[in-house]
Design an enzyme around this catalytic site. Structure first.
Site, PDB file in Angstrom:
ATOM      1  N   GLN A 167       0.760  -1.216   0.142  1.00 14.55           N
ATOM      2  CA  GLN A 167       0.185  -0.029   0.020  1.00 14.55           C
ATOM      3  C   GLN A 167       0.882   1.260   0.033  1.00 14.55           C
ATOM      4  OE1 GLN A 167      -3.275  -0.918  -0.249  1.00 14.55           O
ATOM      5  NE2 GLN A 167      -3.641   1.234  -0.606  1.00 14.55           N
ATOM      6  N   GLU A 235     -10.380   2.481   3.116  1.00 15.98           N
ATOM      7  CA  GLU A 235     -10.587   2.077   1.853  1.00 15.98           C
ATOM      8  C   GLU A 235     -10.467   0.426   1.570  1.00 15.98           C
ATOM      9  OE1 GLU A 235      -8.435   2.748  -2.529  1.00 15.98           O
ATOM     10  OE2 GLU A 235      -7.420   3.461  -0.747  1.00 15.98           O
ATOM     11  N   HIS A 236      -9.119  -0.055   2.279  1.00 15.10           N
ATOM     12  CA  HIS A 236      -9.111  -1.513   2.133  1.00 15.10           C
ATOM     13  C   HIS A 236      -8.903  -1.984   3.517  1.00 15.10           C
ATOM     14  CE1 HIS A 236      -6.803   0.187  -1.256  1.00 15.10           C
ATOM     15  NE2 HIS A 236      -7.627  -1.001  -1.945  1.00 15.10           N
ATOM     16  N   HIS A 325     -53.320  18.681  -7.870  1.00 11.38           N
ATOM     17  CA  HIS A 325     -53.058  17.454  -7.597  1.00 11.38           C
ATOM     18  C   HIS A 325     -54.318  16.645  -7.319  1.00 11.38           C
ATOM     19  CE1 HIS A 325     -48.785  18.591  -7.735  1.00 11.38           C
ATOM     20  NE2 HIS A 325     -48.530  17.486  -7.735  1.00 11.38           N
TER      21      HIS A 325
END
Length: 335
Positions: A167, A235-236, A325
Site C-alpha cells: 500500500q 478503503e481497504h 393534484h
C-alpha cells in the site's frame, strides 16, 4: 489479464440490479426497470505508475451494464493501457489527462462526447475537477490517497509487512495501519518492514508513506480494534476471519484471511479496486456495475385501485396546498 478480466466480469454481473415488479394490492402494480447510461468516461492514470488494471476495473462493469458508448482517457501513451483497451475492444480512447480531461467529458467538445458519468482515480487535480463538476456530470466519488487498515491478533509478520508496503509504495501520501493486540507481533512487523524496505524497488516512495502516514498501534482488545476500524472507514480493510464481518460497518473492500492480500483485489480476484477513501466508505462501497445504470420506477393502477387511493392522495395534496393534484385524481372518478 484474461484471468483478471474474467473474474471482474463475473463479479460485476453479481452487482447489477434487476428489473422486477410486485402487485401490492389488487390493481396496483409497482416495479422497476434498469437502463444503462448512454455515455461514460473512465480516467486511467498513467503517471508514476500507469494502471492498466484500472482500465479493466472501470470498463468491464460498464460493458456488463450495457453502456453503449464507453470512453477512456489517459494522459500519455502507455502500451499496457492501450493493449488492455484493445483486449476489451474499447473503441473510444483519448490521450488527455488532468483537470482538462474531466472538463472535456463534463461538457463535451467537437471531438469528445459529453459523458453522463466520469469514473476512475487520478491525481489531486483530477480529484478537484471531479469535485467541482459534480452535478454538471455524474461522478463515482472523490478518490484521495490510498489506505489500508489491518487487524491482527497473530499472523506471519513478513506477510503483514509486505501488505503494508504494497500500500505504501503507491504514493508518499498513502497510509498503512496495523491494529494488533500483540506487542510481539507489532515489533516483528516493524522489524520486517525495515528489512523489506532494503530490497523493494519502490522504497523511496514507501519509506515516506511509512514514516509520515502509517502506524502500528497496540489495541486492548479485538472489539476496540474493530470499533477504531469502523470509525476510520478504510478503503481497504484486512481481517483474519469471516466471523468478524458481522461487526464491520464501514469499509470500501474487506480482505478476509491470510491468503487474501490487498494486491489480489487490486488486480485479479474480481471486486473493484476503485474504492472510497478518506472516510467516504461510511457512505458507499466501491465502484460497481450499478454505477453505470439507472433504476427507473414504474407504476400501473387500475380504475378500482386508483379509486381506493383517492382519499389518501387528496388529503395529502390539499394539506400541501396543491389543489390541482387532488383534482387530477378526482376527475377520473367523476360521474
Amino acid at each position: 489479464m484474461k484471468t483478471a478480466s474474467a473474474n471482474i466480469r463475473a463479479y460485476a454481473k453479481l452487482q447489477l440490479p434487476v428489473a422486477k415488479s410486485v402487485t401490492v394490492s389488487p390493481g396496483l402494480k409497482l416495479g422497476q426497470i434498469v437502463r444503462p447510461l448512454d455515455t461514460v468516461a473512465a480516467y486511467i492514470p498513467a503517471g508514476r505508475y500507469p494502471l492498466p488494471s484500472t482500465l479493466l476495473m472501470t470498463v468491464i462493469p460498464a460493458q456488463v451494464a450495457g453502456v453503449p458508448n464507453i470512453c477512456i482517457t489517459t494522459p500519455r501513451v502507455v502500451p499496457e493501457i492501450f493493449g488492455a483497451a484493445a483486449l476489451l475492444k474499447v473503441p473510444n480512447v483519448f490521450q488527455i489527462g488532468g483537470a482538462q480531461a474531466i472538463a472535456a467529458f463534463a461538457y463535451g467538445t467537437k471531438t469528445i462526447p459529453r459523458a453522463d458519468r466520469i469514473v476512475g482515480p487520478g491525481n489531486i487535480y483530477v480529484a478537484a475537477a471531479k469535485k467541482l463538476l459534480a452535478g454538471e456530470v455524474g461522478i463515482d466519488f472523490i478518490a484521495g490517497p490510498t489506505e489500508i487498515l489491518m487487524i491482527a491478533e497473530e499472523g506471519n509478520p513478513a506477510w503483514i509487512a509486505a501488505d503494508m508496503l504494497a500500500q505504501a509504495e503507491h504514493d508518499t501520501d498513502a497510509s498503512a495501519v496495523l491494529l494488533t493486540t500483540s506487542k510481539l507481533l507489532a515489533l516483528a512487523v516493524q522489524s520486517e518492514i525495515e528489512k523489506q524496505l532494503t530490497t523493494v524497488p519502490t522504497a523511496k516512495t514507501a519509506r515516506v508513506a511509512i514514516d509520515k502516514n502509517s502506524a502500528i498501534i497496540l489495541m486492548e482488545s479485538v472489539d476496540q480494534a474493530i470499533e477504531v476500524a469502523n470509525r476510520f472507514a478504510p478503503e481497504h480493510l484486512s481481517i483474519p476471519s469471516a466471523s468478524w464481518l458481522k461487526q464491520i460497518r464501514h469499509a470500501g473492500s474487506v480482505f478476509i484471511g491470510p491468503h487474501s492480500p490487498e494486491a489480489a483485489g487490486d488486480y485479479a480476484s474480481g471486486p473493484n479496486h476503485v474504492l472510497p477513501t478518506s472516510g467516504a466508505a461510511r457512505l458507499r462501497g466501491g465502484l460497481s456495475a450499478a454505477d453505470y445504470v439507472k433504476v427507473i420506477s414504474t407504476q400501473e393502477l387500475s380504475a378500482s385501485a386508483l379509486k381506493k387511493l383517492i382519499p389518501a392522495v387528496t388529503t395529502l395534496a390539499r394539506a400541501e396546498g396543491l389543489e390541482a393534484h387532488a383534482r387530477s385524481v378526482e376527475v377520473r372518478s367523476a360521474k
